[in-house]
Design an enzyme around this catalytic site. Structure first.
Site, PDB file in Angstrom:
ATOM      1  N   CYS A   3       0.805  -1.265   0.108  1.00 54.52           N
ATOM      2  CA  CYS A   3      -0.095  -0.111  -0.007  1.00 54.52           C
ATOM      3  C   CYS A   3       1.002   1.346  -0.021  1.00 54.52           C
ATOM      4  O   CYS A   3       1.637   1.383   0.876  1.00 54.52           O
ATOM      5  CB  CYS A   3      -0.898  -0.075   1.169  1.00 54.52           C
ATOM      6  SG  CYS A   3      -1.988   1.559   1.270  1.00 54.52           S
ATOM      7  N   CYS A  14      -4.612   0.341   8.343  1.00 54.33           N
ATOM      8  CA  CYS A  14      -4.376  -1.253   8.515  1.00 54.33           C
ATOM      9  C   CYS A  14      -3.279  -1.369   9.197  1.00 54.33           C
ATOM     10  O   CYS A  14      -2.039  -1.517   8.451  1.00 54.33           O
ATOM     11  CB  CYS A  14      -4.278  -1.577   6.952  1.00 54.33           C
ATOM     12  SG  CYS A  14      -5.603  -1.636   5.804  1.00 54.33           S
ATOM     13  N   GLN A 212     -22.436  -6.609   5.705  1.00 56.80           N
ATOM     14  CA  GLN A 212     -21.143  -6.780   5.941  1.00 56.80           C
ATOM     15  C   GLN A 212     -20.245  -6.219   4.701  1.00 56.80           C
ATOM     16  O   GLN A 212     -20.874  -6.211   3.644  1.00 56.80           O
ATOM     17  CB  GLN A 212     -20.740  -8.183   6.088  1.00 56.80           C
ATOM     18  CG  GLN A 212     -21.624  -8.870   7.139  1.00 56.80           C
ATOM     19  CD  GLN A 212     -20.743  -8.626   8.658  1.00 56.80           C
ATOM     20  OE1 GLN A 212     -19.791  -7.859   8.573  1.00 56.80           O
ATOM     21  NE2 GLN A 212     -21.132  -9.390   9.469  1.00 56.80           N
ATOM     22  N   CYS A 334     -18.705  -9.596  16.272  1.00 53.81           N
ATOM     23  CA  CYS A 334     -17.572  -8.908  15.731  1.00 53.81           C
ATOM     24  C   CYS A 334     -16.805  -8.129  16.796  1.00 53.81           C
ATOM     25  O   CYS A 334     -15.653  -7.409  16.516  1.00 53.81           O
ATOM     26  CB  CYS A 334     -18.104  -7.690  14.815  1.00 53.81           C
ATOM     27  SG  CYS A 334     -19.086  -6.505  15.640  1.00 53.81           S
TER      28      CYS A 334
END
Length: 375
Positions: A3, A14, A212, A334
């Site tokens: 990235c 991330c 989702q 989650c």
């Protein structure tokens, strides 16, 4: 995953991107084992993962810059904007949409909202794509209805450029806070829901219904729940915090009585539409608070499936489930930390099966499915 935004120090969303997918899975599995320590687990199923990039079906973009040169992405705490159009989590199909939207914003006169000055109209762009047919839903989050006439007038050009845009809305969010959407949704297209399909089950996505963001892994999550329920003697089931009905629609059979409960009316409208398409007449979906619904019932289903938000189902519902004592509980979470807390409030149940689903690669987050059986 490589990235350029991460390498340049412009985005740190991330946080685990430097680890391999296998290292990430090992760390998440270890975290789940730690959280369930002291709770005997009969079967640990192998974790499920999906693609490490291009998997997201949704982009949530803060709009900044100027009306002539808008920028889509996020704002750092100091107000510095970061363009995220090249984020590798997004599929390649998003790039032409972002490219067309930049000149469109100038055509429609949608001045980006300036947080520091509290001026401007366009706050966010929310884009969702269906994996079923490539159709897309685009939501313009505006401060007010001031620019609605201009937006409507400019839309034919945008739709000619992007015929994949099936659902377009204006969401009105008037408050000066980092809130993604407001209560008012104004449809700018005749079509009001996006068609999706997982495992041959029709699903619908409306603007204010949760769905989702990783469809590859989500479809395997629903299929796994269907397989687990299919192995159990279940004729009557509750699906609490059901959203658009993904779990219930997968698990239901023509003979099964199923009640799905979700507080968001938009999501329930989607679930009802899917049930009608499947011809499942014994499915009933209602827009209610899941805890209030459950604690008001006098009957006990064979199975209760819960899929709560990150806060978990909470002690009041745990206490009621422990008292009501359905034979089986399936918990989809989650947030394994709150799930573990909730399970400890269900002392008369044992954990028969646990499976981790890596719904959120490159982060510490994951989804987990747990089957509880009454002792």
């Amino acid at each position: 995953m490589q990235c350029a935004l991460y390498d340049a120090g412009r985005c740190r969303s991330c946080q685990w991107i430097t680890q391999s997918v296998n290292e990430q899975l090992s760390a998440k599995t270890a975290d789940l084992h730690r959280l369930l320590a002291g709770l005997p687990v009969e079967q640990w199923c192998a974790p499920i993962s999906g693609p490490e990039q291009h998997f997201r079906n949704k982009a949530k973009m803060v709009v900044s810059g100027s009306v002539e040169k808008p920028l889509f992405g996020m704002l750092h705490r100091d107000g510095t904007p970061v363009d995220l159009c090249a984020c590798p989590l997004y599929p390649a199909s998003f790039a032409p949409v972002f490219s067309a939207l930049k000149p469109f914003i100038a055509r429609a006169g949608l001045t980006p909202y300036n947080v520091a000055r509290k001026r401007g109209e366009l706050k966010y762009l929310l884009l969702t794509e269906s994996q079923f047919d490539g159709g897309m839903m685009l939501r313009f989050v505006l401060r007010s209805e001031t620019k609605l006439t201009q937006l409507r007038a400019a839309l034919p050009w945008l739709r000619a450029q992007l015929p994949q845009l099936r659902v377009i809305t204006a969401n009105i969010q008037p408050v000066h806070m980092a809130i993604m959407e407001g209560e008012t949704e104004i449809y700018l297209t005749d079509q009001q829901a996006l068609a999706e399909r997982f495992n041959d089950v029709p699903l619908w996505i409306r603007p204010q219904s949760f769905f989702q963001t990783n469809p590859t892994v989500a479809s395997r999550l629903y299929a796994t729940a269907r397989d687990w329920v299919g192995q159990l003697p279940v004729r009557h089931m509750w699906d609490l915090f059901c959203g658009v009905g993904g779990f219930g629609l997968h698990c239901a059979t023509p003979q099964m009585q199923l009640t799905g409960i979700e507080i968001a009316p938009e999501a329930i409208a989607c679930a009802k539409q899917s049930a009608a398409e499947l011809g499942l007449t014994r499915l009933h979906f209602q827009a209610l608070d899941s805890t209030q619904f459950a604690t008001a019932q006098g009957e006990t289903p064979d199975l209760v499936l819960v899929n709560p938000p990150r806060r978990g189902i909470g002690k009041p519902l745990c206490d009621y489930l422990a008292q009501m004592a359905p034979r089986f509980i399936i918990y989809s979470s989650c947030n394994a930390q709150t799930m573990a807390q909730d399970i400890r409030h269900l002392p008369n149940y044992r954990i028969q099966r646990v499976q981790l689903f890596d719904m959120f690669p490159h982060t510490a987050h994951y989804e987990v499915l747990t089957l509880l059986c009454r002792l």
